[in-house]
Motif scaffolding. Structure first.
Motif, PDB file in Angstrom:
ATOM      1  N   THR A   4      33.700   7.542  -0.631  1.00  0.00           N
ATOM      2  CA  THR A   4      33.578   7.099  -1.899  1.00  0.00           C
ATOM      3  C   THR A   4      32.528   7.619  -2.998  1.00  0.00           C
ATOM      4  N   THR A   5      31.510   8.112  -2.238  1.00  0.00           N
ATOM      5  CA  THR A   5      30.515   9.005  -2.900  1.00  0.00           C
ATOM      6  C   THR A   5      31.093   9.929  -3.767  1.00  0.00           C
ATOM      7  N   THR A   6      31.801  10.823  -2.892  1.00  0.00           N
ATOM      8  CA  THR A   6      32.636  11.943  -3.483  1.00  0.00           C
ATOM      9  C   THR A   6      33.669  11.536  -4.574  1.00  0.00           C
ATOM     10  N   ILE A   7      34.147  10.486  -4.324  1.00  0.00           N
ATOM     11  CA  ILE A   7      35.001   9.927  -5.299  1.00  0.00           C
ATOM     12  C   ILE A   7      34.410   9.690  -6.759  1.00  0.00           C
ATOM     13  N   ARG A   8      33.158   8.766  -6.468  1.00  0.00           N
ATOM     14  CA  ARG A   8      32.440   8.663  -7.621  1.00  0.00           C
ATOM     15  C   ARG A   8      31.937   9.729  -8.602  1.00  0.00           C
ATOM     16  N   GLU A  24      36.508   1.951  -4.820  1.00  0.00           N
ATOM     17  CA  GLU A  24      36.085   1.102  -3.988  1.00  0.00           C
ATOM     18  C   GLU A  24      36.351  -0.584  -4.264  1.00  0.00           C
ATOM     19  N   GLY A  25      37.811  -0.662  -4.185  1.00  0.00           N
ATOM     20  CA  GLY A  25      38.474  -1.884  -4.316  1.00  0.00           C
ATOM     21  C   GLY A  25      38.247  -2.387  -5.684  1.00  0.00           C
ATOM     22  N   PRO A  26      39.198  -3.315  -6.170  1.00  0.00           N
ATOM     23  CA  PRO A  26      39.493  -3.476  -7.492  1.00  0.00           C
ATOM     24  C   PRO A  26      38.436  -4.420  -7.804  1.00  0.00           C
ATOM     25  N   ALA A  27      37.682  -4.515  -9.370  1.00  0.00           N
ATOM     26  CA  ALA A  27      36.895  -5.504  -9.823  1.00  0.00           C
ATOM     27  C   ALA A  27      37.328  -5.802 -11.224  1.00  0.00           C
TER      28      ALA A  27
END
Lengths: 271, 366, 337
Positions: free
Chosen positions: C56-60, C96-99
């Motif tokens: 997730t950090t890579t995606i961010r 990282e999930g929907p918000a």
């Protein structure tokens, strides 16, 4: 204009929240409470309670002025603290911030839009108090010529204009606090923390303003000129305090706006 | 990272710019057109040729007398008999309008309140917004009448009084030109020749064009800030709107009619004044003068002006006096930066712009 | 285990995502450590790794939400985050999930996010929102407040948000999270159809089966490092093969195998009754490729027969991606999730 569309969307989100309306309702309750209390009680002797309280029974328009006076120290900063503290931290808390930025809203643009939203609320809040106050005052008490602080009297229409001018003065007064809230909001992902910090800022500033030992600091406090809206009730109007207040608030906007920009554009969005 | 650094740049620059702007604004602005050099005599002449003008302006008054600040809010704030004391402490802003000799209005701008004195021809009005009271008097035609500037001394009135008191005891000089309310002004500086006085200097700024006094600043020895200053921050020499001098008491206000000072009353007053004068003794000269008031004067010392009396209470003059004084051998001392007042236990009062020892010496000499 | 080089060195123009030496440090911990990703255009790229491996950090960092401590990222050929404004409108993302704003309806949420995209035409906004909702099967719940949505519905809404505009790249972080088997199938179908339209789909997941079923390429992250990447087939091949032997003479067979340098795993008998009838099952990993001195499967059978081992079943089994994953990350796979 994509920026305007985002602002429209921002205002839509702000004013479709039940919380926003609850706060405006609470603010509207202040003049209603004051007016009803004055109506039910016997004549208020001059010099007791908040300034202008004794004038309400003579002229309903003063309900708006008295309510604004009562709302200035705590209630208005409280609601502004909630809205301004929520701007960025609230989105971060919901997780929607990452989707806005991935859209991409653009960090600078989003910050400006968020601040504009807070300022719209800072305008809506005092105008709510003023207009509801004028309305309930007109409903419960006679409306006629209004006595200004200088002892001169003006007609009801001009008095209403002055009332709105005071609301505008308060809206300007709240710009500095909104900027502080915006900056606080970029510091955390917990909106309640940013809100509390903003309100604490307003309270501490007012306490410092009351301490004679800190007199050198007073002209620099963003709350210092909050009560000077009374200068709009003189004949002729003293515009100096309006201008000085705008300059002061502009200074706070510049400082905390720049801080918020620096923080928000360099921050890792990990929520 | 360079980009990170760049983004923090505005946050660092803005306070610096504001600080620079404030510093630049606080520097004494050099008058655009330097005024032609004048001797003290010429400046005094310039004042003397100045006639009652029409103007509107804003006065700022600051006092740093070392008196305790009076409560400005809450119960007992500036009730009738302490209002005059309140003017001596802390800063005040007042707007002054004047149109010829017969029209004047002074507005003391208090927080959330205002005190007005309006003179329109022979009509004299006082108004206090705090308790919504007004007082009215009709001035006798042609007689000596209090002008509208009693509450806040305007510079020209104050300067006239001070200049009248000028004598050999003072060193009069013209200081560097100053800017007052955006106008270039001469600065007339009076320095006591005697060292046995609390006063360090009195400066009067005089408008270079009209000769109108624009400000007075009194400095005490050992104080860098002026102990008392009053000066215009804004001034327009155009005649103000005539509507400003129109006043009628607002509906709902308590209006008190003040007795017309007819000739009998004036005569009686003069008699009283003469009687009082007989008892007041002055020793010393010039800056070192010590005034002696006989026993029993204190009770009369608190004038009540057009407002309902409120005796006792935490804000009353008597209790304030007790708070402000300190016990000294033989009595109590009210010490301010400019004046010392010695109140002896036997009721006699000695006052003067001199150190305590001088007052005690004067008291012992009797 | 060391990282494998990308199977084929593709020129940058052929890559949808390319990172070089990408690192992200949080305090003293390296969340991402020297990652060189190469996601070919048009691929369905599985980004695998256990929770906390830095996916997730890579995606961010790829989406400009977080700044890299060092290294560079190119998305759709443009440098990020410098070209963020031109790149991101072409990228749909589920991170990282929907918000969502719980107090707004599903459609209002999508309108809000679409308004945040300066490139998205306002005129077609409502129509595009409706299409996206239909595509994920949420048209019926468009006017319902998100507060009332189930986890699966929110997940679908999150995917719909990524599909608001025609995208060249879709970054879907755990897209099947919270979905029932039917929903999972739909997402799989959706991903295939997106890929068929020419979009690159970058799917991060800790669910191996998902990646195996829909991806053409994959990369495996472990503790912040990229331990393998390439076309799925190559990744599978790179895994160790093994022989499976069914024989009643387990002891003799093990001796023969050990003599040939293999390490048979005798404990692998688990077939209960049938194993009792036909004998025992022995597994032995085959060394990768043609390592020196290693026997080929046919040589092994010949040796076993020559040693009078009754060979009742023999097979060479291709290593699964799961084996490969466990081998690379040293962790068990949370298949059930």
């Amino acid at each position: 204009m994509p920026g305007l569309r985002l602002l429209g969307s921002e205002l839509g989100v702000l004013f479709r929240r039940r919380r926003t309306w609850a706060m405006l309702l609470a603010l509207a309750a202040i003049p209603v409470l004051i007016a009803v209390a004055v109506r039910l009680s016997s004549a208020v002797p001059p010099g007791r309670g908040p300034a202008f309280l004794d004038r309400i029974s003579q002229n309903g328009l003063f309900a708006g002025v008295t309510a604004m006076l009562v709302a200035v120290p705590l209630f208005l900063p409280l609601t502004i603290g909630v809205v301004a503290g929520d701007t960025v931290a609230g989105e971060a808390g919901l997780g929607t911030l990452r989707y806005l930025l991935a859209a991409p809203a653009g960090r600078g643009r989003l910050l400006v839009v968020k601040f504009a939203g807070a300022v719209v609320f800072a305008v809506a809040a005092p105008f709510t108090v003023a207009l509801v106050g004028a309305g309930i005052g007109a409903a419960l008490f006679p409306v006629g010529p209004v006595t200004l602080l200088s002892g001169d009297s003006i007609g009801a229409a001009e008095a209403l204009a002055r009332l709105l001018l005071i609301a505008a003065y308060l809206a300007v007064s709240l710009v500095g606090l909104s900027a502080i809230g915006l900056f606080m909001s970029t510091l955390t992902d917990v909106p309640v923390g940013a809100m509390a910090a903003t309100v604490v800022f307003a309270v501490v500033s007012q306490v410092a303003d009351a301490l004679p030992q800190l007199e050198w600091l007073h002209p620099w406090l963003f709350t210092h000129r909050w009560l000077d809206f009374a200068d709009l009730l003189r004949q002729p109007i003293v515009w100096d305090s309006f201008a000085a207040n705008a300059l002061l608030q502009g200074g706070y906007l510049a400082v905390f706006g720049a801080l918020a920009y620096a923080r928000f554009t360099t921050k890792d969005v990990l929520s | 990272m360079t980009r990170t650094w760049l983004r923090w740049l505005p946050a660092a620059t803005v306070p610096a710019v504001i600080a620079a702007g404030v510093l630049a604004g606080s520097l004494p602005a050099s008058a655009g057109d330097p005024l032609p050099a004048k001797s003290p005599e010429q400046v005094l002449e310039l004042i003397a040729q100045h006639r009652d003008p029409s103007f509107s302006g804003t006065l700022e008054q600051t006092s740093n007398l070392g008196l305790p600040d009076l409560p400005k809010t809450g119960p007992g704030s500036a009730s009738g008999d302490t209002a005059w004391l309140e003017l001596l402490t802390g800063p005040h802003t007042a707007r002054v309008y004047r149109d010829g000799a017969d029209n004047a209005r002074v507005q003391v701008l208090d927080r959330l309140a205002e005190r007005d004195v309006i003179r329109h021809g022979d009509q004299l009005w006082f108004y206090n917004s705090k308790d919504n009271t007004a007082a009215h008097a009709v001035l006798p035609a042609g007689g000596h009448h209090p002008s509208g500037q009693d509450s806040v001394p305007t510079p020209d009135r104050l300067a006239a009084k001070l200049l009248a008191a000028l004598d050999r005891s003072s060193n009069v000089s013209v200081g560097t030109d100053v800017e007052v309310a955006g106008r270039a002004a001469y600065q007339l500086v009076l320095t006591p020749r005697s060292s046995a006085t609390l006063l360090a200097s009195i400066s009067i700024s005089v408008d270079g064009q009209s000769g109108m006094p624009l400000g007075v600043e009194v400095k005490a020895r050992g104080q860098s800030d002026p102990a008392f200053s009053v000066a215009f921050t804004k001034l327009s020499l155009r005649a103000p709107d005539a509507a400003i001098f129109q006043f009628s008491p607002p509906p709902g206000a308590t209006v008190k009619e003040l007795p017309v000072p007819d000739h009998k009353a004036t005569g009686a007053k003069e008699k009283r004044g003469a009687a009082a004068k007989a008892k007041v003794k002055v020793s010393g000269t010039g800056w070192e003068s010590v005034v002696e008031l006989p026993a029993g004067s204190l009770a009369k010392a608190a004038p009540a002006k057009g407002a309902p009396e409120q005796q006792g209470g935490p804000g009353s003059a008597a209790s304030l006096l007790a708070q402000a004084t300190v016990p000294v051998p033989g009595g109590r001392l009210l010490s301010t930066a400019l004046v010392n007042v010695l109140i002896l236990d036997d009721g006699r009062i000695f006052a003067g712009s001199v150190p305590l020892e001088r007052l005690q010496a004067a008291a012992a000499a009797r | 285990m060391t990282a494998l080089p990308p199977s084929a060195e593709l020129p940058s123009a052929e890559l949808s995502i390319e990172t070089r030496g990408l690192s992200k440090r949080f305090g003293r911990q390296m969340a991402v450590d020297g990652v060189d990703l190469a996601v070919p255009r048009g691929s369905v790229f599985g980004f695998l790794g256990p929770n906390g491996s830095g996916k997730t950090t890579t995606i961010r960092i790829m989406l400009g939400l977080a700044a890299a401590s060092s290294g560079s990222v190119r998305v759709l050929g443009e440098e990020m985050p410098r070209q963020l404004r031109t790149v991101l409108p072409r990228v749909g993302a589920l991170v990282e999930g929907p918000a969502f704003y719980p107090f707004l309806s599903g459609a209002a949420n999508l309108l809000r996010f679409d308004a945040a995209d300066p490139e998205a035409p306002a005129g077609t906004r409502r129509a595009r929102v409706r299409t996206a909702l239909e595509r994920v099967g949420l048209a019926h719940a468009a006017d319902k407040k998100v507060r009332a949505y189930s986890l699966g519905m929110k997940q679908r809404l999150g995917i719909a948000n990524a599909l608001l505009a025609p995208r060249e790249l879709l970054v879907l972080d755990e897209p099947t999270n919270g979905l029932d088997p039917q929903g999972t199938r739909e997402v799989r179908h959706l991903v295939r159809s997106l890929a068929a339209d020419g979009a690159t789909v970058f799917v991060s997941s800790h669910l191996l089966a998902e990646v195996e079923q829909i991806c053409t390429h994959a990369a495996i992250m472990s503790a912040g490092r990229l331990v393998a990447q390439g076309p799925l087939a190559e990744l599978r091949q790179a895994g160790q093969s093994r022989v499976r032997l069914l024989t009643p003479d387990a002891g003799a067979a093990a001796r023969v195998m050990a003599g040939l340098g293999l390490t048979p795993d005798g404990g692998g008998i688990s077939n209960g009754g049938s194993a009792g009838t036909w004998g025992e099952v022995l597994y032995a990993p085959l060394p990768a490729g043609s390592a020196a001195g290693a026997p080929s499967p046919e040589e092994l059978v010949a040796a076993l027969v020559a040693a009078d081992v009754r060979v009742r079943g023999f097979a060479v089994e291709q290593g699964s991606l799961e084996d490969r994953f466990v081998e690379l990350t040293g962790e068990g796979f949370d298949v059930a999730q």
